[in-house]
Scaffold this active site. Structure first.
Site, PDB file in Angstrom:
ATOM      1  N   TYR A  22     -13.267 -15.330   2.709  1.00  0.00           N
ATOM      2  CA  TYR A  22     -12.124 -15.825   3.480  1.00  0.00           C
ATOM      3  C   TYR A  22     -11.439 -14.686   4.235  1.00  0.00           C
ATOM      4  O   TYR A  22     -11.050 -13.679   3.633  1.00  0.00           O
ATOM      5  CB  TYR A  22     -11.141 -16.496   2.536  1.00  0.00           C
ATOM      6  CG  TYR A  22     -10.069 -17.296   3.227  1.00  0.00           C
ATOM      7  CD1 TYR A  22     -10.270 -18.638   3.540  1.00  0.00           C
ATOM      8  CD2 TYR A  22      -8.852 -16.727   3.548  1.00  0.00           C
ATOM      9  CE1 TYR A  22      -9.283 -19.387   4.151  1.00  0.00           C
ATOM     10  CE2 TYR A  22      -7.855 -17.461   4.162  1.00  0.00           C
ATOM     11  CZ  TYR A  22      -8.078 -18.789   4.466  1.00  0.00           C
ATOM     12  OH  TYR A  22      -7.101 -19.525   5.079  1.00  0.00           O
ATOM     13  N   TYR A  65     -10.829 -20.680  12.952  1.00  0.00           N
ATOM     14  CA  TYR A  65     -10.011 -20.697  11.754  1.00  0.00           C
ATOM     15  C   TYR A  65      -9.663 -22.135  11.434  1.00  0.00           C
ATOM     16  O   TYR A  65      -8.818 -22.759  12.073  1.00  0.00           O
ATOM     17  CB  TYR A  65      -8.741 -19.868  11.916  1.00  0.00           C
ATOM     18  CG  TYR A  65      -7.952 -19.813  10.628  1.00  0.00           C
ATOM     19  CD1 TYR A  65      -8.505 -19.228   9.496  1.00  0.00           C
ATOM     20  CD2 TYR A  65      -6.685 -20.375  10.536  1.00  0.00           C
ATOM     21  CE1 TYR A  65      -7.812 -19.202   8.290  1.00  0.00           C
ATOM     22  CE2 TYR A  65      -5.986 -20.341   9.337  1.00  0.00           C
ATOM     23  CZ  TYR A  65      -6.550 -19.753   8.224  1.00  0.00           C
ATOM     24  OH  TYR A  65      -5.871 -19.732   7.030  1.00  0.00           O
TER      25      TYR A  65
END
Length: 385
Positions: free
Chosen positions: A289, A339
């Site tokens: 991440y 994103y």
């Protein structure tokens, strides 16, 4: 009794995603349905067979409306996972547990987001601050980047991390996006000089330390390992799963922890590895991440790829590139593909183990996918059949 009842009992058999862009016209509901339909088609499974859903609490669509819109049958399991990007891998983990325990047979996890064209959560000044925010916002930490900048500065002070090492993270992710036609940063190179000369957003983090703001949706379809063998899409097995909320945690800044740099990934990692047949040294590729570049070195340490304080140096000499010590974020990740709260990392992990990535790691058979470090988090280990 089997001490690890989840291990390889469920598999991802379908993935789907819409295009990614700064602005897409369809609603979040319409985008979600498109991604789910693509994933079901990839799996060769009819919508009426879906009986389980898992999503984020921050997801604007809900399982009631999505189930009706896609034509699902009776639903016997549904769950929501909190903490934004920390919930991505947990959606997969919750479905895997539901399938392994017989609560469901066909599960769908999804994320639909119009953040590129929508408002920023921190711009809402009408409502009273939540209790955690009362310990950050009045002191100038208005945005997530401001909070992560504090952790980055602490890391620099404690371990000597340099901006060039953060730049190596950004460049590695951009290099992968340059070869991925689905990425927003496709064919848009980033050099170290570009990185170092970029405008500051929250010192020491510059423009390229920050993820993109994106519209788009993604979904996965999951079934039991037995059924997976008969599906259209090549199965990728959920080998292990973990969530992590450390003691005395305070989101993003870890104010109350004995060591603010030992975040939720350390807790999730202990749970993950204790249920796995292999360890960090056996991971062929990782999707970590990356809402902000400092989350990569912090996660590398938390999940055991290097020692405490060694995560930044792990990126030196191309350590995160395709031929490096650990290839990461091979679609470009949140920094350079899109994103969408980390769900694209899950889909890319599946592609890597199917051998269909645009940045394929030769012979990849194991993949770690992580959710957001610095918030209550989750992770899954995926394995090729």
């Amino acid at each position: 009794m089997n001490p690890t009842p989840l291990k390889d009992r469920a598999a991802i058999v379908g993935i789907g995603q819409t295009e990614f862009a700064k602005h897409l016209e369809p609603s979040e509901k319409a985008l979600a349905c498109r991604a789910i339909a693509m994933a079901l088609d990839d799996a060769g499974i009819a919508a009426h067979e879906v009986d389980a859903f898992a999503a984020y609490t921050m997801e604007a669509t809900d399982e009631v409306e999505i189930a009706k819109a896609v034509g699902a049958g009776d639903v016997t399991f549904f769950s929501r996972v909190g903490f934004g990007g920390g919930g991505s891998c947990a959606t997969v983990g919750h479905l895997a547990m539901a399938i392994a325990t017989g609560q469901a047979s066909v599960g769908v996890a999804w994320r639909s987001r119009k953040r590129g064209s929508g408002p920023r959560p921190w711009t809402d000044t009408v409502n009273q601050l939540a209790t955690p925010a009362q310990w950050t916002r009045p002191f100038g930490l208005l945005r997530p980047v401001d909070e992560i900048a504090v952790l980055a500065r602490r890391y620099m002070h404690e371990y000597g991390m340099t901006r060039e090492q953060l730049g190596a993270v950004a460049v590695a992710c951009r290099n992968r996006a340059n070869a991925n036609p689905a990425a927003i940063m496709y064919e848009r190179p980033l050099t170290m000089d570009d990185y170092l000369s970029a405008r500051m957003i929250s010192d020491p983090l510059c423009l390229f330390d920050n993820c993109l703001e994106t519209d788009g949706a993604l979904a996965v379809v999951m079934v039991s390992a037995e059924r997976a063998r008969d599906c259209r899409g090549e199965p990728v097995y959920v080998h292990a799963f973990g969530q992590g909320l450390p003691a005395q945690h305070h989101g993003m800044v870890n104010y109350w922890n004995d060591d603010p740099l030992a975040g939720p990934s350390w807790t999730a990692a202990r749970q993950l590895w204790k249920h796995a047949d292999f360890g960090p040294a056996d991971v062929d590729v990782a999707q970590i991440y990356d809402a902000f570049t400092p989350l990569i070195p912090l996660s590398l340490e938390g999940y055991g790829f290097c020692g405490k304080g060694e995560g930044a140096a792990f990126a030196d000499d191309g350590g995160l590139e395709l031929s490096g010590r650990l290839p990461i974020n091979t679609s470009g990740g949140g920094l350079s593909e899109a994103y969408v709260h980390g769900f694209n990392l899950i889909n890319e992990g599946v592609r890597q183990l199917r051998g269909t990535s645009t940045n394929q790691v030769a012979g990849a058979s194991t993949c770690l996918v992580t959710a957001g470090e610095a918030v209550p988090t989750s992770a899954v280990l995926l394995r090729r059949g």
